[in-house]
Design a protein around this motif. Sequence first.
Motif, PDB file in Angstrom:
ATOM      1  N   THR A   6       0.828  -1.207   0.000  1.00 58.12           N
ATOM      2  CA  THR A   6       0.000   0.000   0.000  1.00 58.12           C
ATOM      3  C   THR A   6       0.861   1.256   0.000  1.00 58.12           C
ATOM      4  OG1 THR A   6      -1.780  -1.159   1.127  1.00 58.12           O
ATOM      5  CG2 THR A   6      -1.804   1.228   1.250  1.00 58.12           C
ATOM      6  N   ILE A   7       1.868   1.280   0.833  1.00 54.59           N
ATOM      7  CA  ILE A   7       2.765   2.441   0.917  1.00 54.59           C
ATOM      8  C   ILE A   7       3.483   2.675  -0.411  1.00 54.59           C
ATOM      9  CG2 ILE A   7       4.892   3.277   2.013  1.00 54.59           C
ATOM     10  CD1 ILE A   7       3.847   1.967   4.618  1.00 54.59           C
TER      11      ILE A   7
ATOM     12  N   GLY B 285     -10.586  -3.523  -6.002  1.00 56.41           N
ATOM     13  CA  GLY B 285     -11.953  -3.509  -5.484  1.00 56.41           C
ATOM     14  C   GLY B 285     -12.463  -4.908  -5.192  1.00 56.41           C
ATOM     15  N   LEU B 286     -12.144  -5.851  -6.081  1.00 58.48           N
ATOM     16  CA  LEU B 286     -12.546  -7.242  -5.843  1.00 58.48           C
ATOM     17  C   LEU B 286     -11.794  -7.859  -4.669  1.00 58.48           C
ATOM     18  CD1 LEU B 286     -12.902  -8.489  -9.518  1.00 58.48           C
ATOM     19  CD2 LEU B 286     -14.737  -8.047  -7.869  1.00 58.48           C
ATOM     20  N   TRP B 287     -10.520  -7.514  -4.511  1.00 59.20           N
ATOM     21  CA  TRP B 287      -9.773  -7.980  -3.331  1.00 59.20           C
ATOM     22  C   TRP B 287     -10.402  -7.446  -2.053  1.00 59.20           C
ATOM     23  CZ3 TRP B 287      -6.801 -11.887  -2.554  1.00 59.20           C
ATOM     24  CH2 TRP B 287      -5.981 -12.378  -3.563  1.00 59.20           C
ATOM     25  N   LEU B 288     -10.874  -6.202  -2.113  1.00 58.90           N
ATOM     26  CA  LEU B 288     -11.536  -5.609  -0.946  1.00 58.90           C
ATOM     27  C   LEU B 288     -12.802  -6.393  -0.604  1.00 58.90           C
ATOM     28  CD1 LEU B 288     -11.887  -3.405   1.170  1.00 58.90           C
ATOM     29  CD2 LEU B 288     -12.904  -1.971  -0.604  1.00 58.90           C
TER      30      LEU B 288
ATOM     31  N   LEU C 106     -14.231 -12.599   3.859  1.00 56.37           N
ATOM     32  CA  LEU C 106     -13.443 -13.419   4.785  1.00 56.37           C
ATOM     33  C   LEU C 106     -13.287 -12.780   6.157  1.00 56.37           C
ATOM     34  CD1 LEU C 106     -10.485 -14.652   2.528  1.00 56.37           C
ATOM     35  CD2 LEU C 106     -12.552 -15.901   3.193  1.00 56.37           C
ATOM     36  N   ALA C 107     -13.706 -11.530   6.279  1.00 58.29           N
ATOM     37  CA  ALA C 107     -13.500 -10.749   7.505  1.00 58.29           C
ATOM     38  C   ALA C 107     -12.019 -10.699   7.857  1.00 58.29           C
ATOM     39  CB  ALA C 107     -14.326 -11.305   8.664  1.00 58.29           C
ATOM     40  N   SER C 108     -11.180 -10.496   6.848  1.00 64.85           N
ATOM     41  CA  SER C 108      -9.730 -10.445   7.030  1.00 64.85           C
ATOM     42  C   SER C 108      -9.274  -8.994   7.021  1.00 64.85           C
ATOM     43  CB  SER C 108      -9.041 -11.221   5.908  1.00 64.85           C
ATOM     44  OG  SER C 108      -7.652 -11.064   5.998  1.00 64.85           O
ATOM     45  N   TRP C 109      -8.966  -8.483   8.194  1.00 67.15           N
ATOM     46  CA  TRP C 109      -8.612  -7.061   8.310  1.00 67.15           C
ATOM     47  C   TRP C 109      -7.367  -6.662   7.543  1.00 67.15           C
ATOM     48  CZ3 TRP C 109     -11.998  -3.634   9.033  1.00 67.15           C
ATOM     49  CH2 TRP C 109     -13.162  -3.954   9.736  1.00 67.15           C
ATOM     50  N   PRO C 110      -6.316  -7.499   7.453  1.00 74.06           N
ATOM     51  CA  PRO C 110      -5.173  -7.087   6.624  1.00 74.06           C
ATOM     52  C   PRO C 110      -5.581  -6.874   5.163  1.00 74.06           C
ATOM     53  CG  PRO C 110      -4.522  -8.902   8.042  1.00 74.06           C
ATOM     54  CD  PRO C 110      -6.013  -8.748   8.185  1.00 74.06           C
ATOM     55  N   ILE C 111      -6.411  -7.764   4.636  1.00 74.09           N
ATOM     56  CA  ILE C 111      -6.846  -7.638   3.247  1.00 74.09           C
ATOM     57  C   ILE C 111      -7.757  -6.431   3.081  1.00 74.09           C
ATOM     58  CG2 ILE C 111      -8.150  -8.750   1.385  1.00 74.09           C
ATOM     59  CD1 ILE C 111      -7.188 -11.451   2.498  1.00 74.09           C
ATOM     60  N   ILE C 112      -8.672  -6.239   4.019  1.00 67.43           N
ATOM     61  CA  ILE C 112      -9.608  -5.112   3.946  1.00 67.43           C
ATOM     62  C   ILE C 112      -8.859  -3.787   4.004  1.00 67.43           C
ATOM     63  CG2 ILE C 112     -11.464  -3.904   5.151  1.00 67.43           C
ATOM     64  CD1 ILE C 112     -12.429  -6.723   6.099  1.00 67.43           C
TER      65      ILE C 112
ATOM     66  N   ALA D 285      -5.622  -2.978   3.609  1.00 70.00           N
ATOM     67  CA  ALA D 285      -4.679  -2.723   2.513  1.00 70.00           C
ATOM     68  C   ALA D 285      -5.406  -2.366   1.229  1.00 70.00           C
ATOM     69  CB  ALA D 285      -3.793  -3.939   2.287  1.00 70.00           C
ATOM     70  N   ASN D 286      -6.449  -3.096   0.910  1.00 67.13           N
ATOM     71  CA  ASN D 286      -7.123  -2.862  -0.355  1.00 67.13           C
ATOM     72  C   ASN D 286      -8.008  -1.634  -0.323  1.00 67.13           C
ATOM     73  OD1 ASN D 286      -6.280  -5.018  -2.305  1.00 67.13           O
ATOM     74  ND2 ASN D 286      -6.706  -6.205  -0.466  1.00 67.13           N
ATOM     75  N   LEU D 287      -8.544  -1.281   0.815  1.00 68.74           N
ATOM     76  CA  LEU D 287      -9.301  -0.036   0.916  1.00 68.74           C
ATOM     77  C   LEU D 287      -8.389   1.163   0.670  1.00 68.74           C
ATOM     78  CD1 LEU D 287     -11.917   1.467   1.502  1.00 68.74           C
ATOM     79  CD2 LEU D 287     -11.314   1.367   3.933  1.00 68.74           C
ATOM     80  N   ILE D 288      -7.254   1.180   1.327  1.00 64.86           N
ATOM     81  CA  ILE D 288      -6.307   2.293   1.159  1.00 64.86           C
ATOM     82  C   ILE D 288      -5.738   2.292  -0.260  1.00 64.86           C
ATOM     83  CG2 ILE D 288      -4.106   3.257   1.928  1.00 64.86           C
ATOM     84  CD1 ILE D 288      -4.856   2.105   4.745  1.00 64.86           C
TER      85      ILE D 288
END
Length: 85
Positions: A17-18, A49-52, A58-64, A66-69
């Motif tokens: 993301t960075i 967007g699909l990864w988000l 999956l309720a996976s916060w790392p994926i959510i 990173a992909n939101l940002i």
Amino acid sequence: MMIFAEWIGYLAASLTTISFVPQVLHIWKTRQTHAISLRMYILFSGGVGLWLVYGVLLASWPIIAANLITLILSGVVLALKLRHG
């Protein structure tokens, strides 16, 4: 072990993301977008967007997170490309 895996996920998410921040800052300052592929960013943003959605399912916060940002950052690049391209 799951906690270790989540930390790896957060680290990977942070680094990928960075990596978009310098691109966004460069375009923001210079307004130069000629070298950026509009099609690539449209496809990339769709994929992110699909990864988000996948992360939400999956309720996976790392994926959510990173992909939101990343979606926001790639959206900024897309907007600047459309505005200044």
